[in-house]
Design an enzyme around this catalytic site. Sequence first.
Site, PDB file in Angstrom:
ATOM      1  N   ASP A 103       1.529   4.648   2.095  1.00 21.08           N
ATOM      2  CA  ASP A 103       1.244   5.050   3.537  1.00 21.08           C
ATOM      3  C   ASP A 103       1.844   6.589   3.213  1.00 21.08           C
ATOM      4  O   ASP A 103       2.970   7.125   2.995  1.00 21.08           O
ATOM      5  CB  ASP A 103       2.271   4.438   4.385  1.00 21.08           C
ATOM      6  CG  ASP A 103       1.902   2.816   4.602  1.00 21.08           C
ATOM      7  OD1 ASP A 103       0.762   2.876   4.684  1.00 21.08           O
ATOM      8  OD2 ASP A 103       2.823   2.143   4.341  1.00 21.08           O
ATOM      9  N   ASP A 154       0.751  -1.257  -0.058  1.00 21.08           N
ATOM     10  CA  ASP A 154      -0.035  -0.123   0.044  1.00 21.08           C
ATOM     11  C   ASP A 154       0.943   1.073   0.062  1.00 21.08           C
ATOM     12  O   ASP A 154       2.244   1.053  -0.134  1.00 21.08           O
ATOM     13  CB  ASP A 154      -0.877   0.036   1.106  1.00 21.08           C
ATOM     14  CG  ASP A 154      -0.260  -0.028   2.583  1.00 21.08           C
ATOM     15  OD1 ASP A 154       1.076  -0.047   2.588  1.00 21.08           O
ATOM     16  OD2 ASP A 154      -0.931  -0.126   3.596  1.00 21.08           O
TER      17      ASP A 154
END
Length: 139
Positions: A68, A66
């Site tokens: 961040d 992902d």
Amino acid sequence: LAFAVPPDSIRADAPPPLLRDAAAAAPPTWQASIAALVGLDPDTRCFGSLAWAHLTHLNYLSPGSDLDLLWEVADEHAATSFALTLMVVDATAPMRIDGELLTPQGRAVQWREWASDAPELLVKALHANGVTPRAEMFA
């Protein structure tokens, strides 16, 4: 991860890297979303796997990684407006966009949680984490 080191062993201290600086370490499929995020806020900072890849020049990213991010927001109105705009970018992003909105008081809340209508939020702060009423986030 937590580490305990003598303070004199720390050679440098710096804020997380700017997303625009770390973008080159991201996969090509992420570039359009990163450009949109930098367009929303050029001061967007990144942490997590992209930051480590940028700082070390090692491959910390996987197909399931992902993104961040950290955004500074001045007040409740700015936080809400920004979170709603993030929803638009997130809807077409090839990766999950995680991140926190950081208040001038030093409190951080996950952007999706802020975008919800939850009356209480899980908030991180320098010396404590806990549930905080939404109305107190910018107090």
